[in-house]
Design a protein around this motif. Structure first.
Motif, short mmCIF file in Angstrom:
data_model
loop_
_atom_site.label_atom_id
_atom_site.label_comp_id
_atom_site.label_asym_id
_atom_site.label_seq_id
_atom_site.Cartn_x
_atom_site.Cartn_y
_atom_site.Cartn_z
N PRO A 7 -8.13 -4.65 66.92
CA PRO A 7 -6.44 -4.27 66.75
C PRO A 7 -6.01 -5.99 65.57
O PRO A 7 -6.34 -6.62 66.06
CB PRO A 7 -5.90 -4.67 67.85
N GLY A 8 -5.02 -4.86 65.12
CA GLY A 8 -4.40 -5.92 64.23
C GLY A 8 -2.62 -6.29 64.41
O GLY A 8 -2.23 -5.60 64.79
N GLY A 9 -2.61 -7.55 65.05
CA GLY A 9 -1.11 -7.98 65.47
C GLY A 9 -0.60 -9.31 64.54
O GLY A 9 -0.54 -9.34 63.69
N ASN A 10 -0.58 -10.69 65.19
CA ASN A 10 -0.85 -11.52 63.78
C ASN A 10 -1.60 -11.65 63.21
O ASN A 10 -1.54 -12.85 62.51
CB ASN A 10 0.12 -12.45 65.00
N LEU A 11 -2.78 -11.09 63.28
CA LEU A 11 -3.94 -11.68 62.14
C LEU A 11 -5.27 -12.56 63.13
O LEU A 11 -5.37 -13.03 61.72
CB LEU A 11 -4.04 -11.37 61.15
N GLY A 12 -4.75 -13.43 64.13
CA GLY A 12 -5.69 -14.48 64.98
C GLY A 12 -6.68 -14.08 64.68
O GLY A 12 -7.67 -14.94 63.99
N ALA A 50 5.57 -18.89 70.83
CA ALA A 50 6.27 -16.74 71.01
C ALA A 50 5.13 -16.48 71.39
O ALA A 50 3.87 -16.81 70.84
CB ALA A 50 6.70 -17.53 68.96
N SER A 51 5.74 -15.15 72.09
CA SER A 51 4.66 -14.40 72.46
C SER A 51 5.27 -12.76 72.86
O SER A 51 5.93 -13.04 72.97
CB SER A 51 3.64 -14.75 73.73
N THR A 52 3.77 -12.11 72.50
CA THR A 52 4.40 -10.41 72.60
C THR A 52 3.97 -10.74 74.18
O THR A 52 3.53 -9.43 74.83
CB THR A 52 4.06 -9.73 72.00
N GLY A 53 3.34 -11.66 74.33
CA GLY A 53 3.09 -11.37 76.09
C GLY A 53 1.89 -12.69 76.81
O GLY A 53 1.33 -12.71 77.50
N ASN A 54 1.11 -12.03 75.95
CA ASN A 54 -0.43 -12.29 76.12
C ASN A 54 -0.74 -14.48 75.75
O ASN A 54 -1.56 -15.19 76.54
CB ASN A 54 -1.77 -11.88 75.46
N THR A 55 0.21 -14.13 74.93
CA THR A 55 -0.32 -15.85 74.44
C THR A 55 -0.12 -16.49 75.02
O THR A 55 0.15 -17.68 76.00
CB THR A 55 0.12 -16.36 72.80
N SER A 56 2.04 -15.83 75.12
CA SER A 56 2.44 -16.82 76.65
C SER A 56 1.98 -16.85 78.19
O SER A 56 1.60 -18.10 78.60
CB SER A 56 4.25 -16.14 77.15
N GLU A 114 2.95 -5.45 68.02
CA GLU A 114 4.26 -5.18 67.15
C GLU A 114 4.82 -6.65 66.48
O GLU A 114 5.57 -7.50 67.02
CB GLU A 114 5.28 -4.80 68.52
N ILE A 115 4.09 -6.26 65.40
CA ILE A 115 4.32 -7.53 64.38
C ILE A 115 4.64 -6.61 63.28
O ILE A 115 3.44 -6.13 62.71
CB ILE A 115 3.89 -8.24 65.30
N SER A 116 5.83 -7.48 62.71
CA SER A 116 5.23 -7.18 61.08
C SER A 116 5.03 -7.70 60.29
O SER A 116 5.76 -7.49 58.52
CB SER A 116 6.98 -6.02 60.66
N1 F0G Z 1 -4.40 -7.51 71.91
C1 F0G Z 1 -3.43 -7.62 72.68
C2 F0G Z 1 -4.42 -7.77 73.86
C3 F0G Z 1 -2.73 -9.02 72.29
O1 F0G Z 1 -2.66 -9.62 72.86
C4 F0G Z 1 -2.48 -9.08 70.35
C5 F0G Z 1 -1.78 -10.49 70.03
C6 F0G Z 1 -3.71 -8.99 69.59
C7 F0G Z 1 -4.49 -7.83 70.10
C8 F0G Z 1 -3.73 -8.86 68.39
O2 F0G Z 1 -4.27 -10.20 68.25
O3 F0G Z 1 -2.46 -11.13 66.90
O4 F0G Z 1 -5.16 -11.82 66.82
O5 F0G Z 1 -4.43 -9.79 65.65
N2 F0G Z 1 -0.91 -10.99 70.93
C9 F0G Z 1 -0.19 -12.28 71.05
C10 F0G Z 1 0.82 -12.48 72.04
C11 F0G Z 1 0.46 -11.75 69.46
O6 F0G Z 1 1.65 -13.22 71.46
O7 F0G Z 1 0.14 -12.86 72.58
P1 F0G Z 1 -3.81 -10.76 66.43
#
Ligand code: F0G
Length: 451
Positions: free
Chosen positions: A254-259, A151-157, A337-339
């Motif tokens: 930055p914090g999204g899915n926090l990997g 699943a992805s907000t774009g970069n993982t995919s 954009e992840i909650s």
């Molecule tokens: N910065 C970028 C450019 C990202 O693509 C993401 C996450 C984050 C920061 C956050 O990193 O998840 O490790 O806290 N992108 C994911 C995606 C969710 O699907 O591409 P994280």
């Protein structure tokens, strides 16, 4: 266990101290089969020939004709020693640079020589994800996976799609409808992934992909995958490498899915445990205010790692409230954009390890910071700029000193999301907007307009 044992040096372990179940690395798992918690890759360090000092890794620079030594991930392979070389995948990831940037430091009011930008946009797919994918796809090959998904907000995919075709795996990516930046969407289609756009947000996609993977036996490449996070540890090794094998005072991410934050904390914990660094830097994790679960849970609800005994009730109540309000996160930094961040607990552990802090910044602050990074640095996508916006807060609060050595991780390339950039400048959305000037097709008039 019916799968063959792959290595004595590494194993998977549940992060829940009341479970602590261990599994062979030959198993493809993304949650503990016993208790459902996250899994870590762990090592029997006494069975690995780890160099005595980090600077020994520099020797590999002499062998750049060897693919594994050239890779910015596998150059540090003893520190993520979970698979044999024959399975290792690389497409040249991790050729990144750490830029010292005094102009951005000046904008922030930090002292010259103190601010560094770790530019991960230089990776083959344009984001830090490639560090993780080099490791995760190596594991996928080790377990002989044929098909994979994320699943992805774009970069993982984008990254999964690129690595999948490089390794000959079939690949399916799930994205939320409408919320993916165009540069990223174009990549997954161009790299040949089957792209499924779900009517929902990232959290919905993340939920669906886990069930799809379980039902169809697909290899999951989200950061629930413990091996992916092993690859992302190397971002910290490269920062230390570029600082002449010294540790900075702060890492801002930055914090999204926090990997990333989870992986960075683990990297520093292990380096300290191995005696390869003397101190662990502090870490600042920056949310967008429209997707600030971590900030709310840590700063307002005082959620702690608590030696792995995290108060689940606080998390459950928080998510129940989001559900009751039908809350869907929103930020122009669509990458974060992840909650419901899947690595929340590992991130709490990283905050504990690194004496971390968490802040949230507005979209306006993100866009202004992005314009400054564009004007004075190598540029980045909106989510990455949250680091500089967050650093501005932390300097103003006096939590980070103006003379401390700070590294902000710029996670993605500026061309990933041209819409946010073009709107900011052409619609004059902020104080650093630099809109194009309309000119008649006339030499004298054109010359008059040039300042
Ligand atoms: N910065 C970028 C450019 C990202 O693509 C993401 C996450 C984050 C920061 C956050 O990193 O998840 O490790 O806290 N992108 C994911 C995606 C969710 O699907 O591409 P994280």
């Amino acid at each position: 266990m019916d799968t063959p044992k792959h290595s004595d040096a590494a194993y998977q372990k549940c992060i829940n101290p009341d479970c602590g179940a261990e599994f062979d690395c030959g198993q493809s798992l993304f949650k503990c089969p016993r208790c459902g918690e996250l899994l870590d890759a762990q090592y029997n360090w006494d069975r690995i020939e780890v160099p005595d000092k980090l600077s020994d890794f520099a020797r590999r620079w002499a062998n750049r004709d060897k693919k594994l030594d050239f890779s910015g991930v596998w150059r540090f392979r003893e520190l993520l020693n979970f698979c044999e070389d024959k399975f290792k995948v690389t497409i040249g990831e991790g050729q990144t640079i750490l830029q010292q940037n005094d102009a951005v430091a000046k904008y922030l009011g930090a002292k010259p020589g103190c601010l560094y930008l770790q530019y991960e946009g230089l990776n083959p797919s344009g984001s830090f994800k490639d560090n993780g994918m080099a490791a995760a796809f190596s594991h996928a090959r080790m377990v002989a996976a044929k098909s994979c998904a994320c699943a992805s907000t774009g970069n993982t995919s984008a990254s999964v799609a690129l690595y999948a075709h490089s390794c000959g795996l079939k690949c399916i990516v799930f994205i939320g409808s409408g919320r993916i930046a165009f540069g990223k969407l174009s990549q997954s289609m161009d790299y040949g992934a089957q792209t499924i756009q779900i009517h929902g947000d990232f959290d919905d996609c993340m939920h669906q992909v886990q069930d799809v993977c379980t039902k169809l036996g697909l290899y999951l490449l989200n950061s629930l995958n413990p091996f992916r996070l092993e690859g992302q540890k190397t971002i910290m090794y490269r920062i230390i490498e570029q600082l002449g094998w010294e540790v900075p005072d702060w890492i801002v991410v930055p914090g999204g899915n926090l990997g990333n934050s989870s992986a960075f904390g683990k990297a520093f914990y292990e380096l300290k445990q191995l005696g390869l660094i003397e101190r662990i830097p502090r870490m600042a994790i920056i949310n967008a205010t429209g997707a600030d679960t971590l900030t709310k849970l840590v700063n307002n609800k005082k959620l702690l790692w608590n030696n792995g005994r995290v108060e689940q009730k606080i998390i459950d109540e928080y998510y129940a409230d989001l559900k009751a309000r039908n809350f869907s996160p929103y930020t122009c930094a669509s990458a974060i954009e992840i909650s419901r961040p899947v690595n929340l607990k590992k991130c709490l552990r990283a905050i504990d390890i690194c004496n971390g802090v968490v802040r949230a910044v507005t979209d306006e602050e993100i866009c202004d910071a992005k314009a400054i990074i564009g004007k004075y640095g190598l540029g980045c996508e909106p989510a990455s700029a949250a680091t500089i916006a967050g650093l501005k807060h932390l300097l103003a609060e006096g939590i980070i000193g103006t003379d401390e050595r700070v590294v902000c991780v710029l996670t993605g390339h500026p061309l990933k999301d041209p819409n946010v950039t073009v709107n900011y400048h052409s619609k004059k959305q902020g104080e650093f907007s630099n809109p194009p000037i309309e000119a008649p097709n006339d030499l004298d008039e054109i010359i008059k307009l040039i300042k």
